[in-house]
Design a protein around this motif. Structure first.
Motif, PDB file in Angstrom:
ATOM      1  N   SER A 140     -41.623 -26.476  27.835  1.00  0.00           N
ATOM      2  CA  SER A 140     -41.888 -25.382  26.888  1.00  0.00           C
ATOM      3  C   SER A 140     -40.757 -24.368  26.847  1.00  0.00           C
ATOM      4  CB  SER A 140     -43.213 -24.687  27.251  1.00  0.00           C
ATOM      5  OG  SER A 140     -43.079 -23.900  28.418  1.00  0.00           O
ATOM      6  N   ARG A 141     -39.906 -24.361  27.867  1.00  0.00           N
ATOM      7  CA  ARG A 141     -38.747 -23.462  27.847  1.00  0.00           C
ATOM      8  C   ARG A 141     -37.606 -24.028  26.997  1.00  0.00           C
ATOM      9  NH1 ARG A 141     -40.712 -22.242  33.211  1.00  0.00           N
ATOM     10  NH2 ARG A 141     -39.629 -24.021  34.156  1.00  0.00           N
ATOM     11  N   LEU A 142     -37.725 -25.331  26.665  1.00  0.00           N
ATOM     12  CA  LEU A 142     -36.703 -25.977  25.846  1.00  0.00           C
ATOM     13  C   LEU A 142     -37.062 -25.986  24.366  1.00  0.00           C
ATOM     14  CD1 LEU A 142     -36.030 -29.150  28.054  1.00  0.00           C
ATOM     15  CD2 LEU A 142     -34.743 -26.998  28.039  1.00  0.00           C
ATOM     16  N   VAL A 143     -38.369 -26.086  24.065  1.00  0.00           N
ATOM     17  CA  VAL A 143     -38.813 -26.226  22.682  1.00  0.00           C
ATOM     18  C   VAL A 143     -40.223 -25.654  22.559  1.00  0.00           C
ATOM     19  CG1 VAL A 143     -39.750 -28.557  23.116  1.00  0.00           C
ATOM     20  CG2 VAL A 143     -39.078 -27.899  20.792  1.00  0.00           C
ATOM     21  N   PRO A 144     -40.555 -24.994  21.450  1.00  0.00           N
ATOM     22  CA  PRO A 144     -41.924 -24.501  21.262  1.00  0.00           C
ATOM     23  C   PRO A 144     -42.930 -25.654  21.280  1.00  0.00           C
ATOM     24  CG  PRO A 144     -40.449 -23.466  19.686  1.00  0.00           C
ATOM     25  CD  PRO A 144     -39.658 -24.546  20.358  1.00  0.00           C
ATOM     26  N   LEU A 145     -44.032 -25.459  21.994  1.00  0.00           N
ATOM     27  CA  LEU A 145     -45.048 -26.496  22.128  1.00  0.00           C
ATOM     28  C   LEU A 145     -46.400 -25.998  21.634  1.00  0.00           C
ATOM     29  CD1 LEU A 145     -44.512 -27.924  25.759  1.00  0.00           C
ATOM     30  CD2 LEU A 145     -43.752 -28.945  23.608  1.00  0.00           C
ATOM     31  N   VAL A 146     -47.166 -26.921  21.053  1.00  0.00           N
ATOM     32  CA  VAL A 146     -48.606 -26.744  20.877  1.00  0.00           C
ATOM     33  C   VAL A 146     -49.258 -27.957  21.520  1.00  0.00           C
ATOM     34  CG1 VAL A 146     -50.534 -26.697  19.265  1.00  0.00           C
ATOM     35  CG2 VAL A 146     -48.489 -25.349  18.783  1.00  0.00           C
ATOM     36  N   LEU A 147     -50.154 -27.720  22.459  1.00  0.00           N
ATOM     37  CA  LEU A 147     -50.807 -28.808  23.177  1.00  0.00           C
ATOM     38  C   LEU A 147     -52.080 -29.227  22.450  1.00  0.00           C
ATOM     39  CD1 LEU A 147     -50.526 -27.455  26.846  1.00  0.00           C
ATOM     40  CD2 LEU A 147     -48.860 -28.792  25.545  1.00  0.00           C
ATOM     41  N   LEU A 155     -49.765 -21.251  27.112  1.00  0.00           N
ATOM     42  CA  LEU A 155     -49.281 -22.104  26.027  1.00  0.00           C
ATOM     43  C   LEU A 155     -50.396 -22.299  24.998  1.00  0.00           C
ATOM     44  CD1 LEU A 155     -47.333 -24.911  27.949  1.00  0.00           C
ATOM     45  CD2 LEU A 155     -46.399 -22.885  26.808  1.00  0.00           C
ATOM     46  N   PRO A 156     -50.043 -22.313  23.722  1.00  0.00           N
ATOM     47  CA  PRO A 156     -51.072 -22.504  22.680  1.00  0.00           C
ATOM     48  C   PRO A 156     -51.601 -23.927  22.696  1.00  0.00           C
ATOM     49  CG  PRO A 156     -48.882 -22.512  21.705  1.00  0.00           C
ATOM     50  CD  PRO A 156     -48.704 -22.119  23.145  1.00  0.00           C
ATOM     51  N   SER A 157     -52.881 -24.089  22.358  1.00  0.00           N
ATOM     52  CA  SER A 157     -53.482 -25.419  22.404  1.00  0.00           C
ATOM     53  C   SER A 157     -54.638 -25.532  21.422  1.00  0.00           C
ATOM     54  CB  SER A 157     -53.980 -25.742  23.818  1.00  0.00           C
ATOM     55  OG  SER A 157     -54.998 -24.834  24.216  1.00  0.00           O
ATOM     56  N   GLN A 288     -63.629 -34.859  15.998  1.00  0.00           N
ATOM     57  CA  GLN A 288     -62.947 -34.057  14.975  1.00  0.00           C
ATOM     58  C   GLN A 288     -61.433 -34.203  15.054  1.00  0.00           C
ATOM     59  OE1 GLN A 288     -65.315 -33.140  13.307  1.00  0.00           O
ATOM     60  NE2 GLN A 288     -67.033 -32.557  14.568  1.00  0.00           N
ATOM     61  N   SER A 289     -60.937 -35.444  15.212  1.00  0.00           N
ATOM     62  CA  SER A 289     -59.493 -35.648  15.381  1.00  0.00           C
ATOM     63  C   SER A 289     -58.694 -35.191  14.175  1.00  0.00           C
ATOM     64  CB  SER A 289     -59.203 -37.121  15.675  1.00  0.00           C
ATOM     65  OG  SER A 289     -59.724 -37.954  14.649  1.00  0.00           O
ATOM     66  N   SER A 290     -59.249 -35.354  12.969  1.00  0.00           N
ATOM     67  CA  SER A 290     -58.534 -34.919  11.770  1.00  0.00           C
ATOM     68  C   SER A 290     -58.347 -33.404  11.763  1.00  0.00           C
ATOM     69  CB  SER A 290     -59.291 -35.374  10.517  1.00  0.00           C
ATOM     70  OG  SER A 290     -58.604 -35.002   9.350  1.00  0.00           O
ATOM     71  N   GLU A 291     -59.417 -32.673  12.085  1.00  0.00           N
ATOM     72  CA  GLU A 291     -59.320 -31.214  12.126  1.00  0.00           C
ATOM     73  C   GLU A 291     -58.369 -30.762  13.222  1.00  0.00           C
ATOM     74  OE1 GLU A 291     -62.155 -27.230  12.689  1.00  0.00           O
ATOM     75  OE2 GLU A 291     -63.067 -29.225  12.603  1.00  0.00           O
ATOM     76  N   VAL A 292     -58.429 -31.427  14.370  1.00  0.00           N
ATOM     77  CA  VAL A 292     -57.539 -31.074  15.474  1.00  0.00           C
ATOM     78  C   VAL A 292     -56.075 -31.246  15.065  1.00  0.00           C
ATOM     79  CG1 VAL A 292     -56.764 -31.807  17.774  1.00  0.00           C
ATOM     80  CG2 VAL A 292     -59.202 -31.526  17.316  1.00  0.00           C
ATOM     81  N   GLY A 293     -55.760 -32.364  14.391  1.00  0.00           N
ATOM     82  CA  GLY A 293     -54.387 -32.610  13.960  1.00  0.00           C
ATOM     83  C   GLY A 293     -53.892 -31.569  12.980  1.00  0.00           C
ATOM     84  N   GLN A 294     -54.715 -31.208  12.014  1.00  0.00           N
ATOM     85  CA  GLN A 294     -54.318 -30.212  11.023  1.00  0.00           C
ATOM     86  C   GLN A 294     -54.103 -28.836  11.671  1.00  0.00           C
ATOM     87  OE1 GLN A 294     -56.422 -30.263   7.185  1.00  0.00           O
ATOM     88  NE2 GLN A 294     -57.401 -32.160   7.847  1.00  0.00           N
ATOM     89  N   LEU A 295     -55.015 -28.461  12.560  1.00  0.00           N
ATOM     90  CA  LEU A 295     -54.898 -27.159  13.223  1.00  0.00           C
ATOM     91  C   LEU A 295     -53.651 -27.093  14.105  1.00  0.00           C
ATOM     92  CD1 LEU A 295     -58.613 -26.485  14.247  1.00  0.00           C
ATOM     93  CD2 LEU A 295     -57.264 -25.195  12.588  1.00  0.00           C
ATOM     94  N   ALA A 296     -53.320 -28.201  14.759  1.00  0.00           N
ATOM     95  CA  ALA A 296     -52.160 -28.205  15.650  1.00  0.00           C
ATOM     96  C   ALA A 296     -50.868 -27.963  14.883  1.00  0.00           C
ATOM     97  CB  ALA A 296     -52.095 -29.536  16.398  1.00  0.00           C
ATOM     98  N   ALA A 303     -46.119 -19.974  14.346  1.00  0.00           N
ATOM     99  CA  ALA A 303     -45.629 -19.273  15.541  1.00  0.00           C
ATOM    100  C   ALA A 303     -46.764 -18.551  16.260  1.00  0.00           C
ATOM    101  CB  ALA A 303     -44.528 -18.294  15.177  1.00  0.00           C
ATOM    102  N   PRO A 304     -47.689 -19.297  16.888  1.00  0.00           N
ATOM    103  CA  PRO A 304     -48.887 -18.700  17.467  1.00  0.00           C
ATOM    104  C   PRO A 304     -48.620 -17.875  18.717  1.00  0.00           C
ATOM    105  CG  PRO A 304     -48.686 -20.978  18.145  1.00  0.00           C
ATOM    106  CD  PRO A 304     -47.574 -20.727  17.155  1.00  0.00           C
ATOM    107  N   SER A 305     -49.590 -17.072  19.060  1.00  0.00           N
ATOM    108  CA  SER A 305     -49.558 -16.353  20.329  1.00  0.00           C
ATOM    109  C   SER A 305     -49.586 -17.366  21.471  1.00  0.00           C
ATOM    110  CB  SER A 305     -50.770 -15.432  20.439  1.00  0.00           C
ATOM    111  OG  SER A 305     -50.941 -14.987  21.769  1.00  0.00           O
ATOM    112  N   PRO A 306     -48.795 -17.147  22.535  1.00  0.00           N
ATOM    113  CA  PRO A 306     -48.754 -18.101  23.647  1.00  0.00           C
ATOM    114  C   PRO A 306     -50.113 -18.371  24.287  1.00  0.00           C
ATOM    115  CG  PRO A 306     -46.957 -16.537  23.815  1.00  0.00           C
ATOM    116  CD  PRO A 306     -47.854 -16.041  22.732  1.00  0.00           C
ATOM    117  N   ASP A 307     -51.016 -17.401  24.233  1.00  0.00           N
ATOM    118  CA  ASP A 307     -52.313 -17.569  24.891  1.00  0.00           C
ATOM    119  C   ASP A 307     -53.399 -18.082  23.942  1.00  0.00           C
ATOM    120  OD1 ASP A 307     -51.421 -16.678  27.391  1.00  0.00           O
ATOM    121  OD2 ASP A 307     -51.579 -14.604  26.730  1.00  0.00           O
ATOM    122  N   GLN A 308     -53.020 -18.448  22.715  1.00  0.00           N
ATOM    123  CA  GLN A 308     -54.015 -18.842  21.727  1.00  0.00           C
ATOM    124  C   GLN A 308     -54.457 -20.285  21.945  1.00  0.00           C
ATOM    125  OE1 GLN A 308     -52.755 -18.439  17.685  1.00  0.00           O
ATOM    126  NE2 GLN A 308     -54.724 -19.053  16.828  1.00  0.00           N
TER     127      GLN A 308
END
Length: 327
Positions: A140-147, A155-157, A288-296, A303-308
């Motif tokens: 995550s220090r190399l590239v922005p991540l969403v888990l 980290l946002p997830s 809800q894999s489709s919704e999860v993919g779209q939200l990610a 550019a979400p908040s790190p704790d979101q």
């Protein structure tokens, strides 16, 4: 050349949509700064006028890559396939390219791919990562991540929250009369697998019945088939599988050994990705894999908040694969 049509410009789209040129530019570069209504109107006009934003020129101006990365542990798993299709749908709306990598459930390959994507993308959606928490923080220090389907503090997830639905389904099996219920696990490195196992174990400790944890699998159809022998030998009357792939294999394995679902053994899955292709229809949890993919993807682009962290609740989908245990 006579008769040649000039390309549509930002100015053309702005005039047709009744907005400024800068607003059109932001729709395709920083969608989080524009209201959804305005962004939808601009995109509709752009489609009608066949406007294609020059993503490479935009990346030179903004200093950001026109692409994002999506890293999955197994691209052949239908859950990941559905998630990827949803992710690409959102990325197309923002004229963003998607690089996809399959790590074959290998944490070291996962780390290497993320390091490569750090040089080529503006951010990475990391799905069901197998890396340790320290390794994920290092990446995550190399590239922005969403888990996706993993929580790491800071980290946002986006994740499927199955706890309430799992308890509901377990209680239903107990009400039907099952007292020897098994959990058929997924990969040992899967965070979701650990969460589901803990939820079921905690529920059984407080409400009964006995919960038998079958050997860990690599989450393949063949693993589900192989598990049938243990289920029969242990006198298990209901199995809650990690996902629909394992559940479908188990139904087939039981059939090969002369056992009927649900007359001899009740079987449930998770994700609702293969359920209607299994006979009998598989009772499962909609992940809800489709919704999860779209939200990610949306979260990465905004550019979400790190704790979101965003939880998407699972829901029980009842079909024909569970019933009362045989006498």
């Amino acid at each position: 050349m006579a008769g040649r049509t000039r390309p549509t410009t930002l100015k053309d789209v702005a005039q047709a949509a009744g907005v400024s040129i800068s607003t059109v530019s932001r729709v395709f570069s920083s969608p989080g700064r524009i209201s959804p209504e305005t962004a939808d109107r601009v995109r509709e006009v752009a489609r009608r006028l066949r406007f294609s934003p020059n993503v490479m020129a935009r990346s030179l101006i903004t200093g950001t890559s026109p692409n994002i990365g999506v890293v999955v542990p197994d691209i052949s798993n239908p859950y990941m396939t559905t998630l990827l299709k949803a992710a690409q749908k959102v990325s197309r709306q923002h004229s963003i390219g998607v690089f996809v990598a399959d790590t074959d459930d290998d944490a070291e390959i996962e780390r290497q791919v993320c390091e490569q994507f750090a040089q080529q993308t503006r951010g990475v959606v990391l799905c069901a990562p197998r890396m340790t928490t320290p390794q994920i923080r290092e990446v995550s220090r190399l590239v922005p991540l969403v888990l996706v389907n993993r929580i790491v503090d800071g980290l946002p997830s986006i994740y499927t929250d199955s706890r309430a639905a799992l308890r509901e389904l377990l209680d239903e099996l107990v009400t039907l009369g099952h007292q020897r219920i098994a959990y058929l696990p997924g990969p040992v490195g899967s965070w979701s697998n650990q969460q589901r196992a803990r939820t079921l174990a905690a529920r059984c400790r407080t409400h009964g019945p006995e919960l038998i944890r079958l050997p860990t699998t690599t989450d393949t159809y063949a693993d589900g088939i192989a598990a049938a022998s243990s289920v029969i030998a242990l006198g298990i009357t209901a199995v809650m599988a990690f996902d629909d792939v394992l559940a479908a294999g188990l139904v087939e394995g039981l059939r090969r050994q002369g056992k009927s679902v649900p007359d001899d053994v009740s079987v449930t899955g998770h994700d609702d990705i293969l359920s209607e292709l299994v006979h009998p229809g598989l009772t499962t949890l909609a992940g809800q894999s489709s919704e999860v993919g779209q939200l990610a993807i949306a979260q990465l682009l905004d550019a979400p908040s790190p704790d979101q962290s965003v939880a998407v609740p699972a829901a029980v989908v009842r079909r024909s694969s569970i019933g009362a245990p045989a006498s």
